[in-house]
Design a protein around this motif. Structure first.
Motif, PDB file in Angstrom:
ATOM      1  N   VAL A  18      67.100  58.496  63.118  1.00 23.39           N
ATOM      2  CA  VAL A  18      67.286  57.694  61.907  1.00 23.39           C
ATOM      3  C   VAL A  18      67.709  58.588  60.741  1.00 23.39           C
ATOM      4  O   VAL A  18      68.622  58.235  59.977  1.00 23.39           O
ATOM      5  N   ILE A  46      70.034  52.400  62.083  1.00 24.85           N
ATOM      6  CA  ILE A  46      68.959  52.842  61.188  1.00 24.85           C
ATOM      7  C   ILE A  46      67.831  51.821  61.159  1.00 24.85           C
ATOM      8  O   ILE A  46      66.655  52.168  61.313  1.00 24.85           O
ATOM      9  N   SER A  57      68.833  50.803  69.231  1.00 28.81           N
ATOM     10  CA  SER A  57      69.213  51.744  68.175  1.00 28.81           C
ATOM     11  C   SER A  57      70.273  52.712  68.694  1.00 28.81           C
ATOM     12  O   SER A  57      71.246  53.011  67.997  1.00 28.81           O
TER      13      SER A  57
END
Length: 129
Positions: free
Chosen positions: A16, A50, A68
């Protein structure tokens, strides 16, 4: 067992952070004379990566890590497609300002790899009996 849960979360949070760095670098230096427009699809992919990475690290649901990863991968591919003219000019040594491109490329690729590693390392939540 607790270390594996923690390792998956750490990898996902690192992905992230690299995704945020890639997005900030893309906003700062993504518009060049070779491509004066931003790629909305690159924003969508990076932004979804994110958000899904943060959600996956909080909820610890393994499929969110893989979602993700897929989002970061989509954003990375869209970034490469949007910078195709710049990539061609780098190979022909026309443009000398390549550091922002390489930095964004490295951050995006790092986010993709770390999100995949997080999905592999993260253990599914076991029911306590």
């Amino acid at each position: 067992m607790k270390k594996q849960k923690r390792a998956g979360r750490v990898f996902l949070l690192a992905a992230v952070l690299l995704g945020v760095l890639a997005l900030v670098l893309y906003i700062a230096a993504g518009r060049t004379s070779f491509d004066p427009n931003y790629s909305v699809l690159a924003f969508v992919g990076m932004g979804a990566g994110i958000v899904l990475g943060i959600a996956g690290s909080i909820i610890r649901w393994r499929p969110l890590s893989f979602l993700s990863y897929l989002s970061f991968l989509y954003g990375f591919i869209q970034y490469l497609v949007s910078q195709a003219n710049l990539i061609a000019n780098i190979f022909y040594d026309v443009d000398g300002s390549t550091f922002p491109f390489y930095a964004t490329l490295a951050a995006s690729a790092g986010a993709v790899v770390l999100a995949l590693v997080a999905g592999i390392v993260m253990k599914p939540i076991q029911d306590k009996q």
